[in-house]
Scaffold this motif. Sequence first.
Motif, PDB file in Angstrom:
ATOM      1  N   MET A 108       0.931  -1.205   0.098  1.00  0.00           N
ATOM      2  CA  MET A 108      -0.052   0.028  -0.003  1.00  0.00           C
ATOM      3  C   MET A 108       1.003   1.290   0.091  1.00  0.00           C
ATOM      4  O   MET A 108       2.060   1.568   0.868  1.00  0.00           O
ATOM      5  N   SER A 109       0.702   2.040  -1.012  1.00  0.00           N
ATOM      6  CA  SER A 109       1.395   3.296  -0.755  1.00  0.00           C
ATOM      7  C   SER A 109       1.036   4.390   0.243  1.00  0.00           C
ATOM      8  O   SER A 109       0.068   4.382   0.752  1.00  0.00           O
ATOM      9  N   TRP A 110       2.145   5.295   0.368  1.00  0.00           N
ATOM     10  CA  TRP A 110       1.738   6.343   1.391  1.00  0.00           C
ATOM     11  C   TRP A 110       0.413   7.062   1.011  1.00  0.00           C
ATOM     12  O   TRP A 110      -0.336   7.654   1.979  1.00  0.00           O
ATOM     13  N   ILE A 111       0.217   7.434  -0.145  1.00  0.00           N
ATOM     14  CA  ILE A 111      -1.115   7.926  -0.532  1.00  0.00           C
ATOM     15  C   ILE A 111      -2.201   7.092  -0.172  1.00  0.00           C
ATOM     16  O   ILE A 111      -3.326   7.760   0.206  1.00  0.00           O
ATOM     17  N   GLU A 112      -2.183   6.087  -0.425  1.00  0.00           N
ATOM     18  CA  GLU A 112      -3.340   5.104  -0.013  1.00  0.00           C
ATOM     19  C   GLU A 112      -3.574   4.996   1.283  1.00  0.00           C
ATOM     20  O   GLU A 112      -4.775   5.125   1.937  1.00  0.00           O
ATOM     21  N   LYS A 113      -2.406   4.881   2.226  1.00  0.00           N
ATOM     22  CA  LYS A 113      -2.506   5.088   3.565  1.00  0.00           C
ATOM     23  C   LYS A 113      -3.098   6.200   4.197  1.00  0.00           C
ATOM     24  O   LYS A 113      -3.934   6.164   5.086  1.00  0.00           O
ATOM     25  N   LEU A 114      -2.777   7.393   3.545  1.00  0.00           N
ATOM     26  CA  LEU A 114      -3.468   8.768   3.907  1.00  0.00           C
ATOM     27  C   LEU A 114      -4.844   8.926   3.683  1.00  0.00           C
ATOM     28  O   LEU A 114      -5.234   9.376   4.401  1.00  0.00           O
ATOM     29  N   LYS A 115      -5.046   8.477   2.383  1.00  0.00           N
ATOM     30  CA  LYS A 115      -6.679   8.346   2.125  1.00  0.00           C
ATOM     31  C   LYS A 115      -7.312   7.458   3.081  1.00  0.00           C
ATOM     32  O   LYS A 115      -8.553   7.935   3.628  1.00  0.00           O
ATOM     33  N   ASN A 116      -6.724   6.440   3.604  1.00  0.00           N
ATOM     34  CA  ASN A 116      -7.590   5.482   4.309  1.00  0.00           C
ATOM     35  C   ASN A 116      -7.783   6.075   5.907  1.00  0.00           C
ATOM     36  O   ASN A 116      -8.547   6.254   6.364  1.00  0.00           O
ATOM     37  N   LYS A 117      -6.640   6.829   6.051  1.00  0.00           N
ATOM     38  CA  LYS A 117      -6.566   7.276   7.569  1.00  0.00           C
ATOM     39  C   LYS A 117      -7.470   8.554   7.760  1.00  0.00           C
ATOM     40  O   LYS A 117      -8.146   8.849   8.599  1.00  0.00           O
ATOM     41  N   TRP A 118      -7.490   9.393   6.566  1.00  0.00           N
ATOM     42  CA  TRP A 118      -8.405  10.673   6.496  1.00  0.00           C
ATOM     43  C   TRP A 118      -9.892  10.200   6.050  1.00  0.00           C
ATOM     44  O   TRP A 118     -10.705  11.218   5.962  1.00  0.00           O
ATOM     45  N   GLY A 119     -10.068   9.165   5.447  1.00  0.00           N
ATOM     46  CA  GLY A 119     -11.395   8.780   5.168  1.00  0.00           C
ATOM     47  C   GLY A 119     -11.562   9.571   3.607  1.00  0.00           C
ATOM     48  O   GLY A 119     -12.922   9.718   3.636  1.00  0.00           O
TER      49      GLY A 119
END
Length: 103
Positions: A1-12
């Motif tokens: 999982m890329s850092w972008i996907e991680k942030l998208k998940n974290k931020w909803g």
Amino acid sequence: MSWIEKLKNKWGLESNWQFVIIMLVFACTGTTVVLIKKPLIQLLFEDGVKPLWFQISYWVLILPIYNVILLCYGFLFRQFDFFWKYEQKMLKRFGIKVNADKE
């Protein structure tokens, strides 16, 4: 999982486009804060030398100013709800109670 996907998940976040807009809001806010400082110094101090009291005041006041600018850009880019929730989380970390809307 890329850092972008991680942030998208974290931020909803729902889309890559929303992620881009949010990053743009952070970039605009940071740029605005940097661009405000130099004219402010020139206005207050003719010789451009910053006394210690100004340095301390700047760092104390920059956080609330940054947050207000962040909310303004969030509003302009139609992401105010995201940034309001973001601000509420930050204020809670500082120990400031926030009256969150009950849903």
